[in-house]
Structure formats: structure tokens, C-alpha cells
Design a protein around this motif. Structure first.
Motif, PDB file in Angstrom:
ATOM      1  N   ALA A  25      -0.398   2.105   4.981  1.00 36.26           N
ATOM      2  CA  ALA A  25      -2.362   2.384   4.713  1.00 36.26           C
ATOM      3  C   ALA A  25      -2.482   0.487   4.894  1.00 36.26           C
ATOM      4  O   ALA A  25      -3.909   0.972   5.770  1.00 36.26           O
ATOM      5  N   ARG A  26      -1.656  -0.260   4.972  1.00 42.93           N
ATOM      6  CA  ARG A  26      -2.226  -1.811   5.543  1.00 42.93           C
ATOM      7  C   ARG A  26      -2.318  -2.113   6.058  1.00 42.93           C
ATOM      8  O   ARG A  26      -3.562  -2.713   7.391  1.00 42.93           O
ATOM      9  N   LEU A  27      -1.772  -1.586   7.532  1.00 43.63           N
ATOM     10  CA  LEU A  27      -2.044  -1.224   9.027  1.00 43.63           C
ATOM     11  C   LEU A  27      -3.229  -1.087   9.517  1.00 43.63           C
ATOM     12  O   LEU A  27      -3.720  -1.550  10.175  1.00 43.63           O
ATOM     13  N   ILE A  28      -2.835   0.356   9.074  1.00 39.37           N
ATOM     14  CA  ILE A  28      -3.929   1.465   9.669  1.00 39.37           C
ATOM     15  C   ILE A  28      -5.670   0.806   8.980  1.00 39.37           C
ATOM     16  O   ILE A  28      -6.394   0.883   9.869  1.00 39.37           O
ATOM     17  N   ARG A  29      -5.225   0.527   7.564  1.00 41.24           N
ATOM     18  CA  ARG A  29      -6.273   0.289   7.627  1.00 41.24           C
ATOM     19  C   ARG A  29      -7.056  -1.407   8.759  1.00 41.24           C
ATOM     20  O   ARG A  29      -8.306  -1.783   8.717  1.00 41.24           O
ATOM     21  N   LEU A  30      -6.634  -1.848   8.684  1.00 47.66           N
ATOM     22  CA  LEU A  30      -6.640  -3.100   9.229  1.00 47.66           C
ATOM     23  C   LEU A  30      -6.667  -2.709  11.180  1.00 47.66           C
ATOM     24  O   LEU A  30      -7.717  -2.864  11.694  1.00 47.66           O
TER      25      LEU A  30
ATOM     26  N   ASP B 228      -0.280  12.633   6.313  1.00 48.05           N
ATOM     27  CA  ASP B 228       0.663  12.108   5.877  1.00 48.05           C
ATOM     28  C   ASP B 228       0.103  11.472   4.578  1.00 48.05           C
ATOM     29  O   ASP B 228       0.795  11.254   4.076  1.00 48.05           O
ATOM     30  N   TYR B 229      -0.699  11.820   4.206  1.00 52.66           N
ATOM     31  CA  TYR B 229      -1.900  10.704   2.427  1.00 52.66           C
ATOM     32  C   TYR B 229      -2.445  11.840   1.375  1.00 52.66           C
ATOM     33  O   TYR B 229      -3.081  12.629   2.243  1.00 52.66           O
ATOM     34  N   ASP B 230      -1.901  11.833   0.195  1.00 52.86           N
ATOM     35  CA  ASP B 230      -2.658  12.993  -0.114  1.00 52.86           C
ATOM     36  C   ASP B 230      -3.145  11.956  -1.892  1.00 52.86           C
ATOM     37  O   ASP B 230      -2.794  12.036  -2.937  1.00 52.86           O
ATOM     38  N   VAL B 231      -4.580  11.171  -1.868  1.00 49.90           N
ATOM     39  CA  VAL B 231      -4.714  10.617  -2.670  1.00 49.90           C
ATOM     40  C   VAL B 231      -5.263  11.466  -4.305  1.00 49.90           C
ATOM     41  O   VAL B 231      -4.728  10.908  -4.933  1.00 49.90           O
ATOM     42  N   PHE B 232      -5.697  12.229  -3.569  1.00 50.23           N
ATOM     43  CA  PHE B 232      -5.604  13.671  -4.978  1.00 50.23           C
ATOM     44  C   PHE B 232      -4.488  14.174  -5.726  1.00 50.23           C
ATOM     45  O   PHE B 232      -4.918  15.024  -6.484  1.00 50.23           O
TER      46      PHE B 232
ATOM     47  N   THR C 149     -12.497  11.497 -11.184  1.00 48.41           N
ATOM     48  CA  THR C 149     -11.458  11.679 -11.273  1.00 48.41           C
ATOM     49  C   THR C 149     -11.251   9.703 -11.048  1.00 48.41           C
ATOM     50  O   THR C 149     -11.587   9.175 -10.163  1.00 48.41           O
ATOM     51  N   LEU C 150     -10.007   9.419 -12.103  1.00 47.01           N
ATOM     52  CA  LEU C 150      -9.868   7.585 -12.225  1.00 47.01           C
ATOM     53  C   LEU C 150      -8.296   7.761 -11.637  1.00 47.01           C
ATOM     54  O   LEU C 150      -7.317   8.233 -11.792  1.00 47.01           O
ATOM     55  N   LEU C 151      -8.634   6.715  -9.886  1.00 55.34           N
ATOM     56  CA  LEU C 151      -7.352   6.955  -9.324  1.00 55.34           C
ATOM     57  C   LEU C 151      -6.547   5.408  -9.282  1.00 55.34           C
ATOM     58  O   LEU C 151      -7.725   4.561  -9.168  1.00 55.34           O
ATOM     59  N   ARG C 152      -5.560   5.231  -9.619  1.00 56.50           N
ATOM     60  CA  ARG C 152      -4.930   3.779  -9.585  1.00 56.50           C
ATOM     61  C   ARG C 152      -4.591   3.261  -8.350  1.00 56.50           C
ATOM     62  O   ARG C 152      -3.254   4.380  -8.018  1.00 56.50           O
ATOM     63  N   PRO C 153      -4.719   2.138  -8.536  1.00 56.57           N
ATOM     64  CA  PRO C 153      -4.701   2.207  -6.537  1.00 56.57           C
ATOM     65  C   PRO C 153      -2.976   1.906  -6.148  1.00 56.57           C
ATOM     66  O   PRO C 153      -2.337   1.289  -6.544  1.00 56.57           O
ATOM     67  N   PHE C 154      -2.630   2.890  -4.964  1.00 59.68           N
ATOM     68  CA  PHE C 154      -1.668   2.897  -4.393  1.00 59.68           C
ATOM     69  C   PHE C 154      -1.596   1.799  -3.988  1.00 59.68           C
ATOM     70  O   PHE C 154      -0.106   1.551  -3.498  1.00 59.68           O
TER      71      PHE C 154
END
Length: 369
Positions: free
Chosen positions: A159-164, A224-228, A302-307
Motif C-alpha cells: 500500500a505504501r509503495l503503490i500510494r507513492l 487485492d485489497y478490500d477495506v470494507f 463506518t469507522l475504519l482502523r487504519p491498516f
């Protein structure tokens, strides 16, 4: 080409010819061409398949057989055989045949109007005269994968790499990326190799990232990612409505940032948002500050704890409320339900048209925050 290569190539073309013949009406003839009236074979294609309608009209399709084809190979193909064919005869249909073609490879081929067929049944064939349109889905995964273990784009490091890669304009190298994203250089190198194979990025000398296909990379990440659907998600009802809860965020005692529909509508309105999604450090305290009530059904918050702390990076603040970066909003919407994927696509469209508003010009000397 080795003897084994010739046999494999021939088997692929024979199999493709049979596959097409089985899907055409009985009155049609589909066979390997016995002639080459326009010297199509000169650019180096492997063979020709002729499709003949009962009225005598026919189309000759140039076939390129590949034992394997990755997304990055599409660019090389289009600068070679496909270009030569178009220069030679205006437009000669080209058909790529392989044992299996990935979804990304098929997407790139279709985007360049190149036909394809793999032996699992993934196919696209469009001809004008005689008119033919065949599209089918086969295996989503390679039934005979190579031993090489693919790099995953799941997890905080990815996630860090893709966001960058999305949030900052290239060029930049492995060492710079590793430092800015606070990720091990070895991991960065492996993941960049995988992204390059899938044509999600392009790299130049010494592996420097030159370009990033932002929409395709974010869609790949979303797959590959599903925050919900994580265990760190809690749902609530805001009795006075989600918009009222949003306004209260300016006064909450906890660090928060808004993502999902309420963040997307600020960039690319699709419809009035109904579900408020908030990253927060402490859901219980945030819920108390906002006057939320726990709810499994009918939730509007919806409250989400940061991954990972990456969710706090490149946020924007409006009227005291923090909103996640456009890239984070896009991927969170793409992985949502209902109309959220459409909202995510709308954000991707906004990003493409307004890059100067969200993308940083260069990497800072310290990790991004």
C-alpha cells in the motif's frame, strides 16, 4: 527456433483453428490459409487462418503464437509485428494465440484492437468482412503457472509503495522509493519487477521508474485489497444523518480522515452520498464524539482502523475536516459495494484530468507523511 518450439507453435495454431471452427456456423470454413495473397507472412507472423462465409467472402487473419505472453510483451508486439502488418496492408487482423493470457494482457491487447485467443477459452475476435464477433471468458488464473512466485500487492508495504507511485510523479529509483516509503529496498525491487511485467509501470535505465499507469495500478490494487471486509471495521447509525456526523468531525478529539463516498463527491459527484466512511485511531472514542449508535443493519457511518499510517498521508483539510488523498479515496470506493465502484471510477477520471491538483512533483528527502 528449436524443434520443440516449432511443435508447440504448430499445436497452438491448430488448436486455435479448431476452437474457432467449432464456434462458427456449419456453413463456414475455418482453416489454416493455403495462400498469402498480400504477403502477410513477410512481417514474421507465424501463420494465417482463413475464415470463409458461405457467400464467398473471407478474411485472412495473421496469427502470432506465443508460448507465454505477459502484459509488458504487448508494447513490444505493437512496435513490431502489428505495426508492420498495418504498414503493409492498411489493416490486417492480428490474432495472438497462447496457452493462457492474463486479464491485464487481454485488456492491453483489446485496447489496441488486437484479437486474442488462449487455450482456456479467453477470446476476442472482431472482423469486419465477413462480420464476426466472438468474445468469451476462460480461466482467470494460469492453469500451468511458472514456478516463479509472483509478488503480492496486498498488505501495508505494498500500500505504501503503490500510494507513492501514484501520488508522486516519476522518475525515481529503487533507493529513493524505499527511503520515501520506508520500505526495504529488496521488497521494492521485487514489487517493481512485478508491476513492470504487468505493464503497470515502465522502467528505464538501471530500473528507474519512468511512468505509472495510475488508473490501472489503482484497479489492480483494489483487486487485492478490500477495506470494507476487514475485522477492523465497525458500523454505526448517526441519528441526525451522516452529513451531520461529518460536520462534527471538525470538533472530534481523535485523528480522523474521511474516505469513500463523502470524500469522492467532493472530487467527482456521482450521486448524493449516504455512507460516511472514516479512518480513525480509536473508533470507540470517535463514535462517542460523533454521537453514533452501534448498528449492524441500516448503518450510515463506518469507522475504519487504519491498516497502515499511509492513510494519513497527503490528506486535505476543509472546514476543519480531513479528507483522504484522492488515490486512497479511489481505491476505497473501487472495493466498496453499491454505487461505490462507480464513484471510484469517477474519481479516477477526475484524477486523470486534474493531476496538478493532487500529484506531487517530486519525492521529498524524508519519508512521506
Amino acid at each position: 527456433m528449436s524443434a520443440n518450439g516449432i511443435i508447440q507453435e504448430t499445436e497452438l495454431i491448430d488448436a486455435a483453428t479448431r476452437w474457432l471452427g467449432e464456434r462458427m456456423p456449419d456453413t463456414w470454413i475455418v482453416e489454416r490459409a493455403k495462400r498469402d495473397p498480400i504477403n502477410v507472412a513477410e512481417p514474421g507472423v507465424d501463420d494465417l487462418i482463413e475464415l470463409r462465409a458461405p457467400n464467398g467472402t473471407y478474411s485472412t487473419v495473421a496469427v502470432e503464437a506465443r508460448a507465454a505472453m505477459e502484459p509488458r510483451d504487448v508494447d513490444r508486439l505493437l512496435t513490431g509485428i502489428a505495426r508492420s502488418l498495418r504498414a503493409l496492408a492498411g489493416y490486417v487482423p492480428l490474432l495472438i494465440v497462447a496457452p493462457w493470457l492474463s486479464g491485464r494482457t487481454r485488456e492491453l491487447l483489446a485496447g489496441q484492437n488486437v484479437n486474442y485467443l488462449d487455450l482456456t477459452g479467453n477470446a476476442l475476435l472482431k472482423l469486419d468482412n465477413p462480420a464476426v464477433f466472438i468474445q468469451s471468458d476462460g480461466a482467470a488464473r494460469n492453469p500451468n503457472p511458472e514456478p516463479r512466485k509472483p509478488a503480492s500487492i496486498r498488505g501495508p508495504r505494498a500500500a505504501r509503495l503503490i500510494r507513492l507511485l501514484v501520488d508522486v510523479r516519476p522518475p525515481y529509483g529503487v533507493t529513493e522509493i524505499a527511503s520515501a516509503a520506508d520500505v526495504n529496498p529488496g521488497y521494492v525491487s521485487r514489487l517493481l519487477d512485478a508491476l513492470d511485467r504487468d505493464a503497470l509501470i515502465t522502467r528505464g535505465r538501471r530500473g528507474v521508474v519512468d511512468t505509472v499507469d495510475v488508473p490501472a495500478l489503482l484497479r489492480a490494487w483494489a483487486s487485492d485489497y478490500d477495506v470494507f471486509k476487514r475485522e477492523l471495521v465497525t458500523t454505526y447509525v448517526a441519528p441526525a444523518g451522516a452529513a451531520t456526523a461529518l460536520a462534527k468531525l471538525a470538533d472530534t478529539s481523535m485523528r480522523t480522515t474521511v474516505t469513500g463516498s463523502f470524500a469522492a463527491v467532493r472530487l467527482a459527484p456521482v450521486a448524493a452520498p449516504s455512507l460516511l466512511a472514516i479512518y480513525c485511531e480509536d473508533p470507540r472514542t470517535t463514535a462517542e464524539d460523533l454521537g453514533l449508535l452501534p448498528a449492524d443493519d441500516g448503518a450510515n457511518v463506518t469507522l475504519l482502523r487504519p491498516f497502515d499510517d499511509v492513510v494519513w498521508e497527503r490528506v486535505t483539510v476543509s472546514d476543519g475536516v480531513s479528507f483522504a488523498a484522492a488515490s486512497q479515496v479511489a481505491v476505497d470506493c473501487l472495493t466498496g459495494n453499491g454505487r461505490m465502484p462507480a464513484e471510484g471510477e469517477a474519481v479516477l477520471g477526475w484524477m486523470a484530468e486534474n493531476e496538478d491538483q493532487w500529484r506531487q512533483a517530486s519525492l521529498p528527502a524524508r519519508p512521506l507523511r
